[in-house]
Design a protein around this motif. Structure first.
Motif: not given
Length: 304
Positions: A7-21, A32-36, A64-65
Motif C-alpha cells: 500500500k506504499n505510494v512514493l509521491l514526488a511533489g509531496a511538499s507542494g500544495v497539490l501534494g498535500a491534498h 502509506t505515503v512516502i514523500g519524495l 506499489n505505486t
C-alpha cells in the motif's frame, strides 16, 4: 529505509500544495505515503533532475505505486520562461522517475498532467475530450515547449510496457492552499479582473484533484488519460471576481486582456477558451467534483 507494504505510494511533489491534498486523500484511502522531494521535510530527499542521486535515494524502498506531482513552480507563471524549469522536469525528470519506479518495484505510475496539453487556443463551444482531441500539438512557437513537455511526460508514463500508467489532465487549480495568494492580492488591490468576452476555462478544486489521484492509484485503466475538471467552466476574470465575492475583498478593477501582454504566458492562458469533458473520469474512475463549479467551491472555502 526499508518499506515493503504494497500500500506504499512514493509521491514526488509531496511538499507542494497539490501534494498535500494528494497525501490527505491517499492516507484516507489507507495508503502509506512516502514523500519524495528536495526539501528537508521529505521522507526521501532527491532531485528528479539528478538521475544517479535519485536512484541512490530510493535504494531499499518498496512501493506499489509512484505518483508524479512534482513541479518547479513556486508562484503563478507570468512569462513563458517561468515555465521552463517545469518543462524540463516533465521532459527529463519524468524519465528519471520512471527508472526509480522500476527500482522500487512499482506496478503503477499516476502522473499529474494539464488540460493545456490540448493547446492554448480558442476551442469554441464544443467539449474537448480525451479521444476526440489530440494531446501535445502546439499552435505556435511560444507555447510549443510547454505543450511538448506535457506530451512527453504522458508518453513516458503511459507508454512504458512494464508499468500501468495513468495520466490525470487537471484544469486550473483553486482551493485550500491555492486560492490564498489571490485573496491576498485582492485585499491589497493588486489583482485586476481581465475581460473574458465569453471565454471560459476548466477549473478543479485541489481537494477534488487529490481525490482523483487516490482513485487513479486504486483504479483507472492502464494507458488511459482522464480529464479532471469540474462541471462549470469559468473565465479567468470571472474567477477573480468570484474569489472577491466569496472572501469579501475589494472588487477588482476590470481591465482589457491586452493590458496583460507584458506577461505573455499569463496573457495566453487567460485568453484561451476551453470547455473540457469529465465524462470519462466519472464513468471509469468513479470521480466527480464535490461541487459543480468555482462559485460554490469558493463560498465553501471562505465559510471554512
Amino acid at each position: 529505509m526499508g518499506m515493503t507494504d504494497t500500500k506504499n505510494v512514493l509521491l514526488a511533489g509531496a511538499s507542494g500544495v497539490l501534494g498535500a491534498h494528494i497525501t490527505e486523500a491517499l492516507t484516507r484511502a489507507g495508503h502509506t505515503v512516502i514523500g519524495l522531494g528536495r526539501g528537508p521535510g521529505a521522507d526521501v530527499r532527491a532531485d528528479l533532475m539528478d538521475r544517479d542521486g535519485l536512484l541512490r535515494a530510493v535504494e531499499g524502498i518498496s512501493a506499489n505505486t509512484v505518483v508524479h506531482a512534482a513541479t518547479a513552480l513556486r508562484r503563478a507563471p507570468m512569462k513563458h520562461s517561468d515555465m521552463y524549469a517545469t518543462d524540463d522536469l516533465r521532459l527529463t525528470g519524468t524519465g528519471h522517475l520512471m527508472e526509480a519506479a522500476r527500482a522500487v518495484g512499482a506496478r503503477r505510475v499516476v502522473a499529474e498532467s494539464m488540460v493545456f496539453g490540448y493547446g492554448y487556443r480558442d476551442f469554441g463551444d464544443r467539449l474537448v475530450t480525451e479521444d476526440g482531441d489530440p494531446f501535445g500539438e502546439a499552435d505556435d512557437r511560444a507555447t510549443a515547449r510547454h505543450v511538448e513537455a506535457m506530451r512527453v511526460k504522458e508518453e513516458l508514463v503511459l507508454g512504458d510496457p512494464g508499468i500501468e500508467g495513468v495520466a490525470l489532465r487537471f484544469g486550473l487549480f483553486y482551493g485550500a492552499g491555492g486560492t490564498d495568494a489571490l485573496v491576498d492580492l485582492l485585499r491589497r488591490r493588486g489583482l485586476p479582473a481581465v475581460a473574458d468576452h465569453g471565454r471560459v476555462l476548466p477549473w478543479v478544486d485541489l481537494a477534488d484533484a487529490g481525490r482523483a489521484v487516490a482513485l487513479a492509484v486504486d483504479g483507472g485503466r492502464p494507458g488511459r488519460a482522464y480529464n479532471i475538471v469540474d462541471d462549470t467552466p469559468m473565465g479567468f476574470g470571472a474567477h477573480v471576481k468570484a474569489v472577491a465575492a466569496a472572501f469579501g475583498t475589494p472588487r477588482p478593477l476590470n481591465v482589457p486582456a491586452w493590458l496583460m501582454r507584458p506577461f505573455p504566458y499569463a496573457h495566453r492562458m487567460a485568453t484561451t477558451c476551453m470547455r473540457v469533458s469529465n465524462a470519462r473520469a466519472k464513468a471509469e474512475l468513479g470521480w466527480a467534483p464535490a461541487r459543480p463549479g468555482c462559485v460554490e467551491g469558493l463560498r465553501a472555502l471562505a465559510a471554512a
